[in-house]
Scaffold this motif. Structure first.
Motif, short mmCIF file in Angstrom:
data_model
loop_
_atom_site.label_atom_id
_atom_site.label_comp_id
_atom_site.label_asym_id
_atom_site.label_seq_id
_atom_site.Cartn_x
_atom_site.Cartn_y
_atom_site.Cartn_z
N HIS A 97 11.31 11.17 42.00
CA HIS A 97 10.83 11.17 40.43
C HIS A 97 11.83 11.21 39.22
CE1 HIS A 97 7.31 12.09 42.57
NE2 HIS A 97 7.90 13.23 43.06
N SER B 228 8.04 7.49 40.22
CA SER B 228 7.41 7.58 41.60
C SER B 228 8.11 6.48 42.40
CB SER B 228 5.98 7.59 41.69
OG SER B 228 5.76 7.52 42.87
N PHE C 261 9.58 13.20 47.95
CA PHE C 261 8.35 13.56 47.88
C PHE C 261 7.94 14.81 48.50
CE2 PHE C 261 6.62 8.99 47.01
CZ PHE C 261 7.24 8.87 45.57
N HIS D 292 2.69 10.78 43.96
CA HIS D 292 3.05 10.58 45.36
C HIS D 292 1.91 9.61 46.16
CE1 HIS D 292 3.95 14.79 44.32
NE2 HIS D 292 5.17 14.39 44.63
#
Length: 336
Positions: free
Chosen positions: A61, A303, A83, A223
């Motif tokens: 991220h 992401s 993640f 995610h």
């Protein structure tokens, strides 16, 4: 299924090699805790009598979370796999490293793994005599109904909550006040995102979900969690209008109000597209008579390489305005 292309050595090593490269690039701002390489500490953040602020979560991220560690913002970040939540040990190492006798704030997104591991670390820290308080971010409007806001995910609005809480720490406010500020910032921050295409994990290099060539998904999580509606791709103005309508329904902005704006890329969406979106955000706010105090446009909570974007508004009052204006100096973000 076609494999994606990534500039990596090994999917299993990518997080540790990223951290190594980051520390080399920003050695004047951050370092790691000896014996805990995924516990990243601000060189000029912790000081006697100051509340320590620890953030953290999964990798992928960036610049969230590690990029927001520095003077005037977070004192430390615990880094998980891609993640995935960091385990309790690096979180505890962060808490111990930033503890200066005034307590520690844990602040992170509302995900089950993060909640479990940060809670375990808090219990371990308190056994060592460190007072820990927790604020989880819940800005993702699309992820739960308004009357269940406590179930919502924390997404790009982390940026504003971290900024306000970090400034409160830097002003040497006591722990109760820092917690109050963090909760206030979270309560007044709203995000809606839209996904256009998937990302792929470094270990698999395969898309983690599928959208058709002319499809988009409103409310998609960072995610790849399902959104609230999948529909044909819209124009930029229509996408922004839908996002803002959902935010306005909760924020209820009035003429003369002030906001801070974040137009965030989820990874591969270009600045060109983000600025087109920001143009429409400003048109809508101007039409309501709402003042835009500050705007950030770019990749602030990504992401991996996902295509898509989010819009976040923080509904400012005088206190929050002052806090987001205070200077900070982090590896991937500076203000003031």
């Amino acid at each position: 299924m076609t494999l994606t292309k990534k500039i990596i050595n090994s999917g299993d090593d990518v997080v540790d090699e990223m951290v190594e490269g980051l520390l080399l690039a920003h050695s004047g701002i951050v370092t790691s805790v000896p014996g805990s390489p995924r516990s990243i500490i601000a060189r000029h953040g912790p000081r006697p009598g100051k509340v320590g602020m620890v953030i953290g979560g999964g990798s992928g991220h960036e610049p969230t979370f590690v990029g927001f560690v520095g003077k005037g913002l977070a004192d430390a970040a615990a880094i998980g796999n891609v993640f995935a939540s960091p385990p309790p040990d690096p979180i505890l190492a962060c808490a111990v490293a930033v503890n200066q006798g005034a307590g520690v704030l844990f602040c992170y997104g509302n995900y089950a793994g993060d909640v479990m591991n940060f809670d375990m670390a808090a219990e371990m820290a308190e056994m060592d005599g460190i007072e820990v308080r927790t604020v989880v971010t819940t800005d993702d409007v699309a992820s739960a109904p308004r009357d269940q806001r406590h179930k919502r995910r924390g997404v790009a609005g982390n940026f504003f909550v971290f900024k306000a809480a970090g400034a409160a720490c830097d002003l040497m406010l006591p722990l109760d006040e820092v917690v109050r500020v963090a909760n206030l910032a979270n309560d007044r921050t709203y995000t809606v995102g839209v996904g256009l295409s998937a990302c792929s994990l470094p270990q698999t290099r395969r898309a983690n979900f599928h959208l058709g060539d002319e499809e988009m998904e409103v409310g998609l999580g960072i995610h790849g969690e399902p959104g609230i509606i999948r529909q044909p791709l819209q124009t930029a103005d229509a996408i922004v209008d839908d996002m803002l309508d959902r935010i306005f329904a909760e924020m209820n902005p009035q003429r003369g109000d002030r906001v801070a704006v974040l137009v965030n890329s989820l990874g591969s969406t270009t600045l060109m597209e983000l600025y087109v979106m920001n143009r429409r955000v400003r048109q809508r706010l101007d039409a309501l008579g709402v003042e835009v105090h500050a705007t950030w446009v770019g990749p602030y909570c990504t992401s991996l390489e996902m295509a898509g974007a989010s819009v976040t508004l923080m509904h400012l009052d005088d206190e929050l305005t002052r806090l987001i204006d205070l200077p900070c100096d982090c590896a991937m973000f500076r203000a003031g």
